[in-house]
Design a protein around this motif. Sequence first.
Motif, mmCIF file in Angstrom:
data_model
loop_
_atom_site.group_PDB
_atom_site.id
_atom_site.type_symbol
_atom_site.label_atom_id
_atom_site.label_comp_id
_atom_site.label_asym_id
_atom_site.label_seq_id
_atom_site.Cartn_x
_atom_site.Cartn_y
_atom_site.Cartn_z
ATOM 1 N N ILE A 46 0.818 -1.217 0.000
ATOM 2 C CA ILE A 46 0.000 0.000 0.000
ATOM 3 C C ILE A 46 0.851 1.266 0.000
ATOM 4 C CG2 ILE A 46 -1.554 1.362 1.454
ATOM 5 C CD1 ILE A 46 -3.139 -1.134 1.999
ATOM 6 N N PRO A 47 1.926 1.370 0.789
ATOM 7 C CA PRO A 47 2.764 2.579 0.669
ATOM 8 C C PRO A 47 3.368 2.765 -0.715
ATOM 9 C CG PRO A 47 3.232 1.428 2.720
ATOM 10 C CD PRO A 47 2.359 0.531 1.917
ATOM 11 N N PHE A 48 3.774 1.662 -1.358
ATOM 12 C CA PHE A 48 4.308 1.784 -2.712
ATOM 13 C C PHE A 48 3.223 2.235 -3.685
ATOM 14 C CE2 PHE A 48 7.480 -0.995 -0.823
ATOM 15 C CZ PHE A 48 8.654 -0.464 -1.324
ATOM 16 N N TYR A 49 1.998 1.747 -3.482
ATOM 17 C CA TYR A 49 0.910 2.167 -4.364
ATOM 18 C C TYR A 49 0.642 3.662 -4.208
ATOM 19 C CZ TYR A 49 -3.748 2.702 -6.317
ATOM 20 O OH TYR A 49 -4.822 3.140 -7.039
ATOM 21 N N TRP A 50 0.635 4.160 -2.977
ATOM 22 C CA TRP A 50 0.410 5.582 -2.759
ATOM 23 C C TRP A 50 1.550 6.414 -3.342
ATOM 24 C CZ3 TRP A 50 -3.718 8.185 -2.032
ATOM 25 C CH2 TRP A 50 -4.805 7.625 -1.354
ATOM 26 N N MET A 51 2.760 5.893 -3.297
ATOM 27 C CA MET A 51 3.875 6.600 -3.911
ATOM 28 C C MET A 51 3.686 6.709 -5.418
ATOM 29 S SD MET A 51 7.969 5.800 -3.578
ATOM 30 C CE MET A 51 7.827 4.215 -4.405
ATOM 31 N N LEU A 52 3.218 5.628 -6.039
ATOM 32 C CA LEU A 52 2.956 5.665 -7.481
ATOM 33 C C LEU A 52 1.796 6.595 -7.801
ATOM 34 C CD1 LEU A 52 3.359 1.865 -8.358
ATOM 35 C CD2 LEU A 52 4.947 3.715 -8.876
#
Length: 293
Positions: A46-52
């Motif tokens: 989820i943090p990587f998705y929000w970064m994208l």
Amino acid sequence: MTQTLSRPTTTVVPPPAPPRRKKHRDPSRYFRLHLPLVLYLLFTLIPFYWMLVFAFRPTGETSLVPWPITLEHFDTVWNGIGFGVFFQNSLIIGVGTMIVVTVFALMGGYALARFKFRGQRVFLLALLCTQFIPGAMMLIPLFVIFKSAGLLNSLTGLVIADTAFQLPLALILMSGFVRNVPIELEEAAMVDGCSRLRAFFAVTLPQLKPALVAVGSFAFIGAWNNFLFALMFASKQDKFTLPVGLSYALGEFNTDFGALAAGGVIAAVPVVLVFAVVQRFLVQGLSAGAVKG
């Protein structure tokens, strides 16, 4: 006339296979095994998705899906903030540290595995104890040494600092890998007329490819993600690395989250590519000591 009577052939029919019993699936197994894995995967991704989302979403948008996709944040960090220079510096430091650590770990690991000398166990214990020392404790001595040697604001100094902290663990790992290679292979090569050096390059080194990839990957990623040394030993902007550049993207009164997320994507892509390429060798290298050769 003599008539030959042929014996009738009998066909042997195999007995029918017993019916397979249906395995009763334990429904609680999915909750005990799959549910924790799914929760951990969500917690990680989820943090990587929000970064994208922040990196590809236009400024001012609040949608959960980055549409329409924009590259304005990447242009801001690459050309405006100077991430092109930071990326080049991080790449030079990472590759340089990887090469130096791998070469010295190969030589030192071979010596620790094949030769016996007085104080060998104490030396290995000292190498292991260095992993318990935080890097922040060595900042002042290293800063004084680098200042007297003229290595401040130098990529060479950062390579030396990263190598000094990556090499002890690499020596320990490489010595274990070399011990896993039977010494009888080298002795057989030397009986056939090879010198120790030629036997090493012809017999031992080809079997250490997974170990070299594992040690080199750890050294590259450790140098790529190192923030403390790059912050303390480089004060000029043209010597900044990606972690330091990301920290300077945080403003005092406001923060451009889109640019910050784009910089995070740029910093994460090389590490992901390294793991994707060397994953097979990395697993072989880490599990090399589990099977006796």
